[in-house]
Design a protein around this motif. Structure first.
Motif, PDB file in Angstrom:
ATOM      1  N   PRO A 408     -16.588 -37.678 -17.702  1.00 18.49           N
ATOM      2  CA  PRO A 408     -17.657 -37.336 -16.741  1.00 18.49           C
ATOM      3  C   PRO A 408     -17.679 -36.156 -15.969  1.00 18.49           C
ATOM      4  N   TYR A 409     -18.681 -35.658 -14.943  1.00 16.15           N
ATOM      5  CA  TYR A 409     -18.719 -34.681 -14.926  1.00 16.15           C
ATOM      6  C   TYR A 409     -17.879 -34.568 -13.274  1.00 16.15           C
ATOM      7  N   ARG A 410     -17.636 -33.595 -13.534  1.00 14.68           N
ATOM      8  CA  ARG A 410     -17.133 -32.682 -12.055  1.00 14.68           C
ATOM      9  C   ARG A 410     -17.083 -31.845 -11.261  1.00 14.68           C
ATOM     10  N   PRO A 411     -18.100 -32.033 -10.312  1.00  9.11           N
ATOM     11  CA  PRO A 411     -18.765 -30.975  -9.025  1.00  9.11           C
ATOM     12  C   PRO A 411     -17.688 -29.894  -8.704  1.00  9.11           C
ATOM     13  N   GLY A 412     -17.469 -28.202  -9.373  1.00  8.43           N
ATOM     14  CA  GLY A 412     -16.625 -27.601  -8.984  1.00  8.43           C
ATOM     15  C   GLY A 412     -15.201 -27.547  -9.272  1.00  8.43           C
ATOM     16  N   SER A 413     -15.372 -27.873 -10.611  1.00  9.61           N
ATOM     17  CA  SER A 413     -14.000 -28.249 -10.584  1.00  9.61           C
ATOM     18  C   SER A 413     -13.869 -27.675 -12.199  1.00  9.61           C
ATOM     19  N   ARG A 414     -13.075 -26.728 -12.618  1.00  9.48           N
ATOM     20  CA  ARG A 414     -12.252 -26.459 -14.263  1.00  9.48           C
ATOM     21  C   ARG A 414     -11.581 -27.047 -14.826  1.00  9.48           C
ATOM     22  N   VAL A 415     -12.377 -28.596 -15.852  1.00  5.01           N
ATOM     23  CA  VAL A 415     -12.071 -29.254 -15.935  1.00  5.01           C
ATOM     24  C   VAL A 415     -11.366 -28.338 -17.802  1.00  5.01           C
ATOM     25  N   GLY A 416     -10.452 -29.306 -18.077  1.00  6.47           N
ATOM     26  CA  GLY A 416     -10.278 -29.589 -19.867  1.00  6.47           C
ATOM     27  C   GLY A 416      -9.884 -29.460 -20.793  1.00  6.47           C
ATOM     28  N   TYR A 417     -11.154 -30.845 -20.699  1.00  3.15           N
ATOM     29  CA  TYR A 417     -12.442 -31.337 -21.420  1.00  3.15           C
ATOM     30  C   TYR A 417     -13.485 -30.441 -21.469  1.00  3.15           C
ATOM     31  N   MET A 418     -13.609 -29.530 -21.600  1.00  2.00           N
ATOM     32  CA  MET A 418     -14.771 -28.077 -21.620  1.00  2.00           C
ATOM     33  C   MET A 418     -14.290 -26.767 -21.929  1.00  2.00           C
ATOM     34  N   ARG A 419     -14.814 -26.620 -22.812  1.00  8.29           N
ATOM     35  CA  ARG A 419     -13.587 -25.522 -23.844  1.00  8.29           C
ATOM     36  C   ARG A 419     -14.939 -24.207 -23.691  1.00  8.29           C
ATOM     37  N   LYS A 420     -14.210 -23.417 -23.185  1.00  7.11           N
ATOM     38  CA  LYS A 420     -15.433 -21.824 -23.823  1.00  7.11           C
ATOM     39  C   LYS A 420     -14.818 -20.997 -24.562  1.00  7.11           C
ATOM     40  N   VAL A 421     -15.730 -20.575 -25.623  1.00  2.00           N
ATOM     41  CA  VAL A 421     -15.010 -19.433 -26.560  1.00  2.00           C
ATOM     42  C   VAL A 421     -15.899 -18.536 -26.945  1.00  2.00           C
ATOM     43  N   LYS A 422     -15.374 -17.481 -26.661  1.00  2.00           N
ATOM     44  CA  LYS A 422     -16.178 -16.156 -26.960  1.00  2.00           C
ATOM     45  C   LYS A 422     -14.801 -15.577 -28.007  1.00  2.00           C
ATOM     46  N   PRO A 423     -15.980 -14.349 -28.983  1.00  3.42           N
ATOM     47  CA  PRO A 423     -15.239 -13.452 -29.298  1.00  3.42           C
ATOM     48  C   PRO A 423     -14.750 -12.263 -28.555  1.00  3.42           C
ATOM     49  N   THR A 424     -14.569 -11.807 -27.888  1.00  7.16           N
ATOM     50  CA  THR A 424     -14.363 -10.679 -27.098  1.00  7.16           C
ATOM     51  C   THR A 424     -13.073 -11.115 -25.581  1.00  7.16           C
ATOM     52  N   MET A 425     -12.194 -10.437 -25.094  1.00  8.43           N
ATOM     53  CA  MET A 425     -11.417 -10.666 -24.160  1.00  8.43           C
ATOM     54  C   MET A 425     -12.441 -11.212 -22.956  1.00  8.43           C
ATOM     55  N   GLU A 426     -12.562 -11.994 -22.157  1.00  9.49           N
ATOM     56  CA  GLU A 426     -12.247 -12.717 -20.905  1.00  9.49           C
ATOM     57  C   GLU A 426     -12.754 -11.851 -20.196  1.00  9.49           C
ATOM     58  N   ARG A 427     -13.827 -11.057 -19.981  1.00 12.07           N
ATOM     59  CA  ARG A 427     -14.341 -10.586 -18.506  1.00 12.07           C
ATOM     60  C   ARG A 427     -13.981 -11.123 -17.532  1.00 12.07           C
ATOM     61  N   LEU A 428     -13.865 -10.946 -15.945  1.00 11.49           N
ATOM     62  CA  LEU A 428     -12.950 -11.062 -14.670  1.00 11.49           C
ATOM     63  C   LEU A 428     -14.657 -11.130 -13.454  1.00 11.49           C
ATOM     64  N   ASP A 429     -15.547 -12.038 -12.956  1.00 10.46           N
ATOM     65  CA  ASP A 429     -16.084 -11.483 -12.381  1.00 10.46           C
ATOM     66  C   ASP A 429     -15.158 -11.413 -10.599  1.00 10.46           C
ATOM     67  N   LEU A 430     -14.747 -10.235  -9.865  1.00  9.45           N
ATOM     68  CA  LEU A 430     -14.228  -9.741  -9.236  1.00  9.45           C
ATOM     69  C   LEU A 430     -15.060  -9.434  -7.840  1.00  9.45           C
ATOM     70  N   VAL A 431     -14.475  -9.625  -6.315  1.00  7.44           N
ATOM     71  CA  VAL A 431     -14.781  -9.725  -5.026  1.00  7.44           C
ATOM     72  C   VAL A 431     -14.355  -7.873  -4.574  1.00  7.44           C
ATOM     73  N   VAL A 432     -15.458  -7.134  -4.221  1.00  8.88           N
ATOM     74  CA  VAL A 432     -15.248  -5.958  -3.991  1.00  8.88           C
ATOM     75  C   VAL A 432     -14.862  -6.497  -2.460  1.00  8.88           C
ATOM     76  N   VAL A 433     -13.986  -5.582  -1.827  1.00  5.94           N
ATOM     77  CA  VAL A 433     -12.931  -5.428  -0.976  1.00  5.94           C
ATOM     78  C   VAL A 433     -12.983  -4.107   0.158  1.00  5.94           C
ATOM     79  N   GLY A 434     -12.911  -2.846  -1.223  1.00 14.34           N
ATOM     80  CA  GLY A 434     -12.789  -2.031  -0.083  1.00 14.34           C
ATOM     81  C   GLY A 434     -13.437  -0.970  -1.330  1.00 14.34           C
ATOM     82  N   ALA A 435     -13.342   0.282  -0.245  1.00 12.81           N
ATOM     83  CA  ALA A 435     -13.812   1.002  -1.467  1.00 12.81           C
ATOM     84  C   ALA A 435     -13.844   2.544  -0.836  1.00 12.81           C
TER      85      ALA A 435
END
Length: 558
Positions: A408-435
């Protein structure tokens, strides 16, 4: 309910680090809330709007300082000095009210609904004089407040409550208040929130109709839901696992979009639930012509192309925030809408198996239009899956996503029955909290970014490192333009900013570290671009950082 009663709750929440105690405090508050329950379900986190509602108040930190000065009769400079010393504009407001030049002769007692409606109303002011009206209304509230009330009015205004209350805490508190003792009560509340993204609706339903009522809540057209997220696999074989003939589809580098269709009207929503219909008239036109359903929600990846080659998302994402030159941008970045799921077709399909949803998606789409089925196969061997994966990379896409056909579809959840495969190291989306303000010829620009990930359990951001180098002059200019209006406090050249900007970050590895409160640090992080489609709670989470660290060390030990 007087606002002072709510600030007393805030003080109790701030005084404890225990998630269990926070849950108990909120459960008690919700149970006694009366007709203020919907408002309190949002205000418990300092929120004024549901997740899918536009929430820009149009109030910067500098305007808030002006409002504090107006209410207290103190100069801006004194308030900014307290702000730097305390590191919290709310605390500065409390000091200003405590030390105001002249006490208000006639002070009205603030109630919760008045504060809630006044602050929500700030978003409605438009045109000439709108900033002055906003300053005046905030100052009016502060003029009637005591120091503690002023602290939380300002924290709510600037979106920095610092209470450690996340969605999970609200969920558990509602379950404890209205479904106490029932099995899987928290899951019942969570599921209701998944399909509504509105704790106002969930809280009232839980109280008035209990578990049965929560179960009857469903997704609605033009009320967006969060995306279901994939886990990272350690390669294609790991992703396939033991699933028999999984669905394997291209992983596109585009804007993940929910397309809502209701009797001729089309609206588009991003992953952060923002309405971007106006920015994509070309997509709207294609959907109107090519989608054969009057009531539908299609999930898709909108990808820009240049002569058949995918445009990198960091370039294409310029369309998301733009409110001018829309026609020109549509011509410069022509798109294809790669549809990969159907969540609603004259009724919810969330509980239907993926294969059924895909069959119905095929029925409502034209085969070769701008809106088309995402490339996918159902391989019967690892070799066939590898061939498809290589085709995806050759086509300029990021990789593949492997899905369980019966899930089924589970909104907002990171589920184990959907897996992504990419050739490079996983990038991260991060929040800027200071500078930090740079030196020398770059002294007018903010750099040295402090990066954080969102901890769902604690409902707060946790730092994972600093990005020191590798930024071009153009990138520094753009970073400064985005961050300077968000500055909350300053100490020397270092500033803390309201956590709204999300960037994509590359890195060499993740290390254990006592320097940052997450316990981890990115080694040699590099700026990869802005994620205009993500908000702070959509960024990669603490669990993801920990998972990547563990995976990295398992690989090193293999």
């Amino acid at each position: 309910m007087q606002y002072g009663e709510l600030t007393a709750v805030y003080d109790r929440l701030e005084a404890t680090a225990s998630t269990l105690e926070k849950t108990e405090i909120l459960a008690e508050t919700f149970a006694d809330a009366g007709d203020l329950l919907p408002e309190l379900s949002l205000l418990a986190r300092g929120r004024l709007f549901a997740a899918w509602e536009p929430d820009e108040l149009g109030v910067s930190s500098s305007l808030t300082v002006e409002a504090i000065a107006t209410a207290s009769g103190l100069p801006d400079e004194r308030i900014e000095e307290w702000w730097r010393e305390e590191g919290d504009l709310g605390d500065a407001a409390a000091l200003a009210v405590e030390n105001r030049v002249q006490a208000t002769l006639v002070s009205d007692s603030l109630d919760v609904r008045e504060v809630y409606e006044t602050l929500r109303g700030l978003a409605d002011h438009e045109g000439a004089g709108s900033q002055d009206r906003r300053v005046g209304e905030i100052a009016g509230l502060l003029g009637d407040s005591d120091p503690d009330e002023a602290r939380y009015i300002v924290r709510t205004t600037v979106g920095a409550m610092r209470l450690g209350v996340g969605e999970g805490t609200i969920r558990d508190a509602l379950a404890a208040a209205f479904l106490d003792g029932e099995e899987d009560a928290a899951r019942a509340v969570e599921r209701a929130y998944e399909v509504t993204n509105d704790f106002r609706t969930v809280s009232e339903t839980a109280r008035e109709a209990g578990r049965e009522g929560l179960g009857e809540l469903e997704i609605e057209l033009f009320r967006p839901i969060k995306a279901m997220l994939a886990r990272k696999a350690d390669g294609l074989e790991d992703a396939l696992g033991g699933t028999e003939r999984p669905v394997v589809e291209y992983k596109y580098d585009g804007m993940r979009t929910k397309i809502h269709v209701r009797e001729g009207e089309v609206r588009l929503f991003t992953r952060r639930l923002e309405d971007v219909t106006a920015q994509f008239p070309d997509v709207v036109g294609a959907v109107e012509k090519e989608v054969g359903s009057d009531r539908a929600i299609i999930e898709a990846e909108v990808v820009g192309y240049d002569n058949g080659t995918p445009i990198p998302f960091q370039e294409f994402s310029k369309r998301i925030k733009r409110k001018e030159e829309i026609t020109e941008l549509a011509e410069r970045y022509p798109v294809t809408v790669h549809a990969f799921d159907l969540l609603y077709d004259d009724g919810s399909l969330l509980e239907s198996p993926l294969v059924e949803r895909l069959d119905r998606l095929t029925e409502v789409l034209e085969p070769e239009g701008t809106v088309r089925r995402a490339e996918n196969v159902r391989p019967d061997s690892l070799e066939a899956a590898k061939t498809f994966y290589e085709d995806a990379l050759a086509a300029g896409q990021e990789g593949v996503v492997v899905k369980n056909p019966e899930a089924p579809y589970r909104p907002g959840s990171r589920v184990g029955y959907m897996r992504k495969v990419k050739p490079t190291m996983e990038r991260l989306d991060l929040v800027v909290v200071g500078a930090k303000w740079s030196e020398g010829r770059k002294s007018d620009w903010l750099g040295r970014l402090r990066l954080a990930c969102f901890d769902d359990e604690r409902g707060e951001l946790r730092e994972v490192g600093r990005l020191f180098s590798g930024l071009t002059d153009d990138e520094l200019r753009e970073i400064t333009a985005k961050l300077e209006p968000l500055v909350e406090s300053a100490e020397g050249r270092a500033v803390t900013v309201r956590p709204e900007v999300v960037i994509e970050v590359e890195y060499e590895e993740i290390q254990a570290s006592e320097t940052y409160d997450s316990g981890y640090a990115l080694r040699f992080p590099r700026f990869s671009g802005f994620r205009e489609d993500l908000g702070p709670e959509d960024a990669d989470g603490f669990e993801r950082v920990r998972e990547l660290y563990d995976d990295q060390h398992r690989t090193e030990g293999a």
